[in-house]
Design an enzyme around this catalytic site. Structure first.
Site, PDB file in Angstrom:
ATOM      1  CD  GLU A 125      -2.928   1.151   2.301  1.00  0.00           C
ATOM      2  OE1 GLU A 125      -3.626   2.141   2.576  1.00  0.00           O
ATOM      3  OE2 GLU A 125      -2.835   0.277   3.218  1.00  0.00           O
ATOM      4  CG  ASN A 269      -0.281  -6.830   4.131  1.00  0.00           C
ATOM      5  OD1 ASN A 269      -0.133  -5.890   3.337  1.00  0.00           O
ATOM      6  ND2 ASN A 269       0.558  -6.823   5.051  1.00  0.00           N
ATOM      7  CD  GLU A 302      -2.901  -1.870  10.712  1.00  0.00           C
ATOM      8  OE1 GLU A 302      -3.490  -2.220   9.695  1.00  0.00           O
ATOM      9  OE2 GLU A 302      -2.514  -0.812  10.954  1.00  0.00           O
TER      10      GLU A 302
END
Length: 880
Positions: A125, A269, A302
């Site tokens: 990213e 991710n 996250e």
């Protein structure tokens, strides 16, 4: 730069001419050069009229071969230029295979695939995947990925990628391979791989539906004993997301990997979160309370992205706050429930005011949803994240918790597996609540911080209290005028003795009154009249900071002391203390830094110090003075020396007046027994160390100096050690250099702890700080290649030590820009972020302005300047 980068505009968005539905990757990891073979299942987008060629993104790729439906393509069948790989006359559905060679071992920018110590790892990213292979590297292209990794099994026994592991094989040549399948479509920015000699800490979680999920935290072997808190934080976050948002995890395994070299805090991710080691590793002797809290928050952030960002992602990078603002709001909710809501809210607002308000008032000001950018890495900003979270918080406040939950349920169900825009998100809020939110869109579309000016009036005979409010928003680059915003305004009323009054609008029965009333400001001006009051009230305005605005109201000192002592809203208690301190400080600045004793402030602070019980963490916040940067923002021209002198003078004055109560507070807050990162213990340490920081401002006080050095030597926990060392580093005590060296020798093998050693010296208040920073730049343990080390020394000095960074002779600017110039070829992202320290040069006196302008101009004249740095430097020179 020979050709300045072209601005990318949101209005220019077009859907892709091609979709990629399936990706098969085979990646052979080597010490010198890595081979990447990618097979893409392509389908022409029927919504795009015409037969546009296929253009794939790629940077720094050595192309070794291209095959279309199994047939090798000759060189004349494709074209590679600065824009990418071009192929024409493709069938509507086809398979394209490419083979490239890349060099992770040479990748210092830490984007794409790179080496960190002995590890291979990725950061894709925003646009890093194009540095791995040819691809449609944009977030609205979502595909299922199968990834096979091959590597030497002794050097790289652990091979990780997104999804679930489905096959492994030991090869005869000493290598091994593992195949991972991610069943969920995802954009390329969520791709991840890690390879190396890692050990894991295992945990488990059972979802509400009864599925067993394996939890793995991978670290280097010497760090195995620093993962317990991260694992517990993950399990708590998973349970919280199920309870508060109904979101279950959707793979068989959830993995976290800690790496030392990372540009960001962490990356979400799918199924394989790669973390800056700073936000994973913690032990009582190596990590502070703030570190423990940061780990809990970032682990949660996250994890929450699994739904708000992964399962539902953003269509284009202009929608970045769709996932980041929403997820920051979610992690703020989580952290508030894990600790003190009031203290968490104060921390969030302090960050917003100090950094985002400053960004809104400078040349880099941009809306939460930007209209254009040159380099997307520069728009991972406090505006997109923190202000974006405040916008979501306002929606939560306007709709109420129940309707907001229904709206998010609808959002996740309707757009699962899709790349969408903020229109879809806000649309769900409007549909569920039945509210018209067109005006609310101004928060997403306009930059700048709205300002509210309030006036009060009191009519004792009918017991009527009136507030008149006017809103405005200053000009920002490209937006000289703004329409009125939709502002939720939470209000309470107190008697002069501090008792809560029912808030009733004129014409309502007293029974309709509530302690906190949520009003909505939608016009440029409004007039609210409250009735049935027994006496003139003290207003508690914008409770819980119900909107990200600047509030202007002429509180009397008596009203402020009432709020500090009695307001039931923790944020407003703190804000009243900040206002009272700020007034005293700004008066001192106007007098050249000379502080006039303020008895009201001394009494208010004494009451906080001697208060019995209550929220100890909140009391610590009440004793925290406004920062120098924030004070500078209140002035037409930043008075660097006078602000520092006033702030230090006021702390010393308070410490002298309250020495004995502060000493008693210090001793009463000692925490005995083993260290625990529990909120109650953290609160006691916070209050104790706030008292110590005030006492250490007393000149030539041997008793206090002895307390501070004894706290350092006791080595009970890193929180207390660092609190003492911070004061020692700023002091003139004889043991200063010996204690700093003692800390270095003890922790030189622990990179994250050594960062603290660099940081504490960069923040020192001593007159020789700039010279010390210059020496540390040549220290054998300093390197420009590690972002954490750069942030610890250069970032701390430039962003958090304004007195020395803004030295009148410009030496601080010269030091920073010389390092930025060296850093830019290595890591443009980090270089660009450092440069924002001088973006607001217009706020300073003419001499400092000239010196900052010269440094910016010299950077712009540097050959081969990166697009990241060019955007910051050019906008800083040309903006407001």
């Amino acid at each position: 730069m020979s050709t300045p980068p072209t601005a990318i505009k949101r209005s220019d968005y077009r859907p892709p001419a091609w979709w990629i539905t399936q990706v098969d990757l085979q990646i052979t990891l080597e010490e010198q050069g890595t081979l990447v073979e990618a097979t893409l299942a392509l389908e022409r987008n029927p919504a795009v009229i015409g037969s546009e060629p296929l253009r794939l993104d790629g940077e720094g790729l050595e192309t070794l071969g291209i095959w279309l439906d199994g047939e090798a393509l000759a060189a004349e069948r494709y074209r590679i230029d600065a824009e990418g790989l071009w192929l024409e006359q493709l069938p509507p559905r086809c398979s394209l295979r490419t083979r490239v060679r890349i060099h992770p071992e040479q990748n210092t920018a830490l984007e794409g695939l790179y080496r960190s110590g002995g590890l291979f790892c990725t950061q894709c990213e925003a646009e890093g995947f194009r540095k791995i292979t040819w691809y449609l590297d944009r977030p609205d292209v979502m595909a299922r990925f199968t990834t096979t990794l091959l590597a030497d099994r002794q050097r790289y026994p652990v091979l990780l990628a997104n999804g679930n592991p489905v096959a492994s094989e030991q090869l005869a040549d000493g290598r091994h391979q593992i195949t991972w399948v991610d069943p969920h479509p995802k954009p390329s920015y969520l791709f991840a791989l890690v390879a190396g000699d890692l050990h894991k800490v295992e945990g488990h979680y059972t979802t509400r539906s009864g599925r067993e999920v394996e939890l793995c935290i991978y670290v280097e072997p010497e760090n195995l004993d620093q993962c317990d808190h991260a694992m517990l934080s993950l399990q708590r976050a998973m349970a919280w997301d199920e309870e508060r948002y109904g979101r279950e995890y959707d793979l068989d395994i959830y993995m976290i990997v800690a790496v030392n070299d990372f540009n960001m805090g962490a990356m979400e991710n799918k199924g394989l979160n790669i973390f800056n080691a700073k936000f994973v590793l913690a032990r009582p002797d190596t990590a502070t309370d703030q570190d423990f809290q940061g780990i809990e928050a970032v682990i949660a952030h996250e994890y929450f992205h699994n739904w708000s960002g992964n399962r539902v992602t953003c269509r284009d990078w202009f929608q970045l706050s769709l996932k980041e603002g929403f997820t920051v709001f979610r992690d703020q909710q989580f952290s508030a429930e894990m600790g003190s809501h009031g203290v968490k809210r104060i921390g969030d607002v302090r960050l917003l005011r100090q950094h985002q308000f400053a960004e809104d008032g400078g040349p880099m000001a941009h809306p939460v949803r930007p209209h254009s950018y040159m380099e997307i890495n520069n728009f991972y900003t406090v505006t997109v994240y923190e202000k974006g979270a405040e916008v979501v918080r306002m929606l939560h406040r306007l709709l109420g918790a129940e309707a907001f939950r229904q709206a998010t349920d609808r959002y996740f169900a309707r757009y699962d597996g899709q790349a969408v825009t903020l229109e879809e998100f806000v649309g769900c809020m409007a549909a569920v609540s039945g509210r018209e939110l067109d005006q609310f869109w101004h928060w997403y579309n306009y930059a700048g911080t709205p300002e509210l000016h309030l006036r009060e009036s009191w009519e004792p005979e009918p017991g009527s209290y009136t507030l008149e409010v006017t809103q405005s928003c200053p000009p920002t680059p490209g937006q000289p005028e703004k329409p009125p915003f939709h502002i939720p305004f939470a209000l309470g009323l107190l008697t002069s003795e501090g008792e809560a009054l029912p808030v009733c609008l004129e014409g309502e029965p007293t029974s309709a009154g509530v302690e906190t009333r949520l009003l909505e400001l939608t016009s440029a001006t409004a007039r609210w009249r409250f009735s049935g009051l027994p006496s003139r009230p003290t207003p508690s305005l914008l409770r819980d900071f119900s909107a990200p605005v600047r509030l202007h109201f002429d509180y009397s000192e008596a009203q402020l002391t009432t709020l500090i002592a009695h307001d039931s809203d923790p944020f407003n208690r703190w804000d009243a203390a900040q206002t009272l301190m700020q007034r005293t400080l700004l008066q001192a600045v106007a007098a050249g830094g000379v502080v006039t004793p303020n008895q009201s402030l001394i009494y208010a602070m004494q009451a906080v110090i001697e208060e019995q019980g209550g929220d100890l963490a909140l009391r610590a916040e009440l004793l925290d003075l406004p920062g120098e940067a924030w004070l500078g923002d209140q002035l037409a021209e930043v008075a660097v020396e006078a602000i520092h002198q006033a702030r230090e003078g006021l702390i010393q004055q308070l410490a002298e007046a309250l020495r004995q109560p502060l000493l008693a507070l210090y001793h009463s807050c000692n925490v005995s027994g083993p260290y625990h990162p529990h909120p109650a213990d953290m609160a006691r340490r916070s209050l104790k160390n706030r008292a110590l920081s005030w006492l250490m401002r007393l000149p030539d006080d041997p008793e206090v100096a002895a307390l501070c050095t004894a706290q350092y030597r006791a080595n009970h926990n890193m929180t207390d050690v660092m609190a003492a060392l911070e004061q020692i580093a700023s002091s003139e005590i004889a043991e200063r250099d010996a204690l700093l060296d003692h800390f270095y020798q003890q922790w030189r093998q622990q990179p994250l702890v050594l960062d603290k050693w660099f940081r504490v010296q960069a923040l020192s208040r001593r007159s020789d700080t700039l010279a010390q920073v210059q020496r540390l730049l040549h220290h054998p343990d300093f390197t420009l290649r590690n972002p954490n080390r750069v942030r610890a020394l250069l970032g701390s000095f430039s962003a958090a030590n304004p007195r020395h960074f803004h030295a009148a002779d410009g030496s601080g600017y010269h030091l920073l820009c010389a390092q930025v110039r060296q850093l830019d070829p290595l890591n443009p992202q980090v270089a660009a972020r450092l440069l924002t320290a001088i973006a607001r040069w217009r706020r300073y006196d003419p001499s400092r302005q000239q010196q900052m302008r010269e440094q910016l101009a010299q950077l712009l004249a540097t050959p081969d300047i990166s697009p990241d740095l060019f955007e910051i430097a050019s906008k800083s020179l040309g903006g407001q």
